[in-house]
Scaffold this motif. Structure first.
Motif, mmCIF file in Angstrom:
data_model
loop_
_atom_site.group_PDB
_atom_site.id
_atom_site.type_symbol
_atom_site.label_atom_id
_atom_site.label_comp_id
_atom_site.label_asym_id
_atom_site.label_seq_id
_atom_site.Cartn_x
_atom_site.Cartn_y
_atom_site.Cartn_z
ATOM 1 N N SER A 45 3.731 7.499 -10.185
ATOM 2 C CA SER A 45 4.598 7.380 -9.015
ATOM 3 C C SER A 45 4.026 6.300 -8.109
ATOM 4 O O SER A 45 2.865 5.925 -8.232
ATOM 5 C CB SER A 45 4.645 8.722 -8.262
ATOM 6 O OG SER A 45 5.475 8.640 -7.134
ATOM 7 N N GLY A 46 4.824 5.828 -7.192
ATOM 8 C CA GLY A 46 4.342 4.864 -6.211
ATOM 9 C C GLY A 46 5.449 4.471 -5.268
ATOM 10 O O GLY A 46 6.629 4.564 -5.613
ATOM 11 N N ASP A 47 5.058 4.042 -4.080
ATOM 12 C CA ASP A 47 6.040 3.604 -3.098
ATOM 13 C C ASP A 47 5.355 2.969 -1.906
ATOM 14 O O ASP A 47 4.160 3.129 -1.706
ATOM 15 C CB ASP A 47 6.888 4.786 -2.613
ATOM 16 C CG ASP A 47 8.374 4.465 -2.636
ATOM 17 O OD1 ASP A 47 8.745 3.323 -2.300
ATOM 18 O OD2 ASP A 47 9.145 5.350 -2.998
ATOM 19 N N GLY A 48 6.134 2.270 -1.120
ATOM 20 C CA GLY A 48 5.663 1.710 0.133
ATOM 21 C C GLY A 48 6.014 2.641 1.282
ATOM 22 O O GLY A 48 6.994 3.387 1.195
ATOM 23 N N LEU A 49 5.205 2.605 2.318
ATOM 24 C CA LEU A 49 5.440 3.450 3.492
ATOM 25 C C LEU A 49 5.944 2.597 4.650
ATOM 26 O O LEU A 49 5.514 1.461 4.831
ATOM 27 C CB LEU A 49 4.146 4.148 3.904
ATOM 28 C CG LEU A 49 3.490 5.016 2.835
ATOM 29 C CD1 LEU A 49 2.179 5.581 3.357
ATOM 30 C CD2 LEU A 49 4.418 6.121 2.392
ATOM 31 N N ARG A 50 6.829 3.169 5.422
ATOM 32 C CA ARG A 50 7.308 2.491 6.620
ATOM 33 C C ARG A 50 6.145 2.404 7.624
ATOM 34 O O ARG A 50 5.176 3.141 7.523
ATOM 35 C CB ARG A 50 8.492 3.248 7.210
ATOM 36 C CG ARG A 50 9.713 3.205 6.268
ATOM 37 C CD ARG A 50 10.862 3.997 6.832
ATOM 38 N NE ARG A 50 11.321 3.441 8.082
ATOM 39 C CZ ARG A 50 12.373 2.629 8.211
ATOM 40 N NH1 ARG A 50 13.066 2.286 7.155
ATOM 41 N NH2 ARG A 50 12.730 2.189 9.395
ATOM 42 N N PRO A 73 -3.402 4.074 16.047
ATOM 43 C CA PRO A 73 -4.432 3.034 16.163
ATOM 44 C C PRO A 73 -5.189 2.848 14.850
ATOM 45 O O PRO A 73 -4.922 3.536 13.865
ATOM 46 C CB PRO A 73 -5.339 3.581 17.256
ATOM 47 C CG PRO A 73 -5.170 5.063 17.197
ATOM 48 C CD PRO A 73 -3.751 5.300 16.751
ATOM 49 N N ALA A 74 -6.127 1.952 14.850
ATOM 50 C CA ALA A 74 -6.991 1.667 13.695
ATOM 51 C C ALA A 74 -6.154 1.301 12.472
ATOM 52 O O ALA A 74 -6.209 1.960 11.428
ATOM 53 C CB ALA A 74 -7.922 2.836 13.411
ATOM 54 N N VAL A 75 -5.394 0.235 12.604
ATOM 55 C CA VAL A 75 -4.477 -0.200 11.551
ATOM 56 C C VAL A 75 -5.166 -0.271 10.195
ATOM 57 O O VAL A 75 -4.611 0.157 9.185
ATOM 58 C CB VAL A 75 -3.843 -1.560 11.921
ATOM 59 C CG1 VAL A 75 -3.092 -2.162 10.749
ATOM 60 C CG2 VAL A 75 -2.929 -1.393 13.122
ATOM 61 N N ARG A 76 -6.389 -0.769 10.123
ATOM 62 C CA ARG A 76 -7.085 -0.923 8.841
ATOM 63 C C ARG A 76 -7.385 0.418 8.170
ATOM 64 O O ARG A 76 -7.743 0.464 7.008
ATOM 65 C CB ARG A 76 -8.397 -1.703 9.014
ATOM 66 C CG ARG A 76 -8.226 -3.095 9.579
ATOM 67 C CD ARG A 76 -7.473 -4.020 8.698
ATOM 68 N NE ARG A 76 -8.346 -4.896 7.941
ATOM 69 C CZ ARG A 76 -7.945 -5.557 6.877
ATOM 70 N NH1 ARG A 76 -6.750 -5.436 6.446
ATOM 71 N NH2 ARG A 76 -8.770 -6.348 6.253
ATOM 72 N N GLU A 77 -7.257 1.518 8.902
ATOM 73 C CA GLU A 77 -7.481 2.848 8.338
ATOM 74 C C GLU A 77 -6.179 3.496 7.869
ATOM 75 O O GLU A 77 -6.204 4.572 7.286
ATOM 76 C CB GLU A 77 -8.173 3.752 9.360
ATOM 77 C CG GLU A 77 -9.520 3.238 9.824
ATOM 78 C CD GLU A 77 -10.498 3.052 8.671
ATOM 79 O OE1 GLU A 77 -10.561 3.931 7.789
ATOM 80 O OE2 GLU A 77 -11.183 2.017 8.643
ATOM 81 N N LEU A 78 -5.050 2.856 8.132
ATOM 82 C CA LEU A 78 -3.751 3.408 7.743
ATOM 83 C C LEU A 78 -3.405 3.000 6.318
ATOM 84 O O LEU A 78 -4.000 2.092 5.750
ATOM 85 C CB LEU A 78 -2.667 2.905 8.704
ATOM 86 C CG LEU A 78 -2.837 3.277 10.173
ATOM 87 C CD1 LEU A 78 -1.760 2.605 11.015
ATOM 88 C CD2 LEU A 78 -2.790 4.784 10.347
ATOM 89 N N VAL A 79 -2.429 3.666 5.752
ATOM 90 C CA VAL A 79 -1.959 3.376 4.404
ATOM 91 C C VAL A 79 -0.561 2.785 4.484
ATOM 92 O O VAL A 79 0.300 3.303 5.200
ATOM 93 C CB VAL A 79 -1.961 4.669 3.550
ATOM 94 C CG1 VAL A 79 -1.356 4.422 2.179
ATOM 95 C CG2 VAL A 79 -3.373 5.219 3.437
ATOM 96 N N ALA A 80 -0.342 1.683 3.757
ATOM 97 C CA ALA A 80 0.973 1.026 3.743
ATOM 98 C C ALA A 80 1.756 1.364 2.476
ATOM 99 O O ALA A 80 2.966 1.176 2.423
ATOM 100 C CB ALA A 80 0.804 -0.486 3.857
ATOM 101 N N GLY A 81 1.071 1.853 1.450
ATOM 102 C CA GLY A 81 1.737 2.200 0.207
ATOM 103 C C GLY A 81 0.759 2.869 -0.733
ATOM 104 O O GLY A 81 -0.442 2.933 -0.458
#
Length: 122
Positions: A45-50, A73-81
């Motif tokens: 499975s896989g997908d991009g996140l809003r 906050p802490a954009v570099r710690e978030l997940v984009a996909g």
């Protein structure tokens, strides 16, 4: 071995997708990579996140729950996909990630994390 492959967020991904020739070319390259993963039999499975501005968090403290609206906050710690893969071992996952097109217009990171399996608990 199952692994989750996390595409880390960047300032670009947190702005959302703009339909530019650059992003459309990137999406096409990622589509081809996903096709390779599927043909190899490892893509589950896989997908991009809003962007996180579209999300919410729920903080737990004992019986209390607090809802926190994005952006976070802490954009570099978030997940984009993400992808969920079934691979022989971590080395195979690393080899596939090295073949991946850069998922962002600029510098980016992809994190690979093994999932717990039932045998880990017995």
């Amino acid at each position: 071995m199952r692994v989750i492959v996390l595409v880390k967020a960047t300032e670009d991904s947190e702005r959302g997708i703009a339909r530019t020739p650059e992003t459309m070319a990137l999406m096409a390259a990622m589509g081809r990579f996903n096709d390779e993963l599927q043909e190899a039999g490892i893509l589950v499975s896989g997908d991009g996140l809003r962007p996180s501005s579209d999300g919410k968090r729920v903080a737990f403290d004992g019986p209390d729950r607090t809802v926190i609206d994005g952006p976070f906050p802490a954009v570099r710690e978030l997940v984009a996909g993400f992808w969920l893969w079934n691979v022989r071992d971590l080395d195979e996952a690393v080899a596939w990630v090295k073949r991946c097109p850069n998922p962002m217009p600029g510098p980016s990171e992809i994190e690979i994390r093994p999932l717990y399996e039932m045998e880990d608990w017995v």
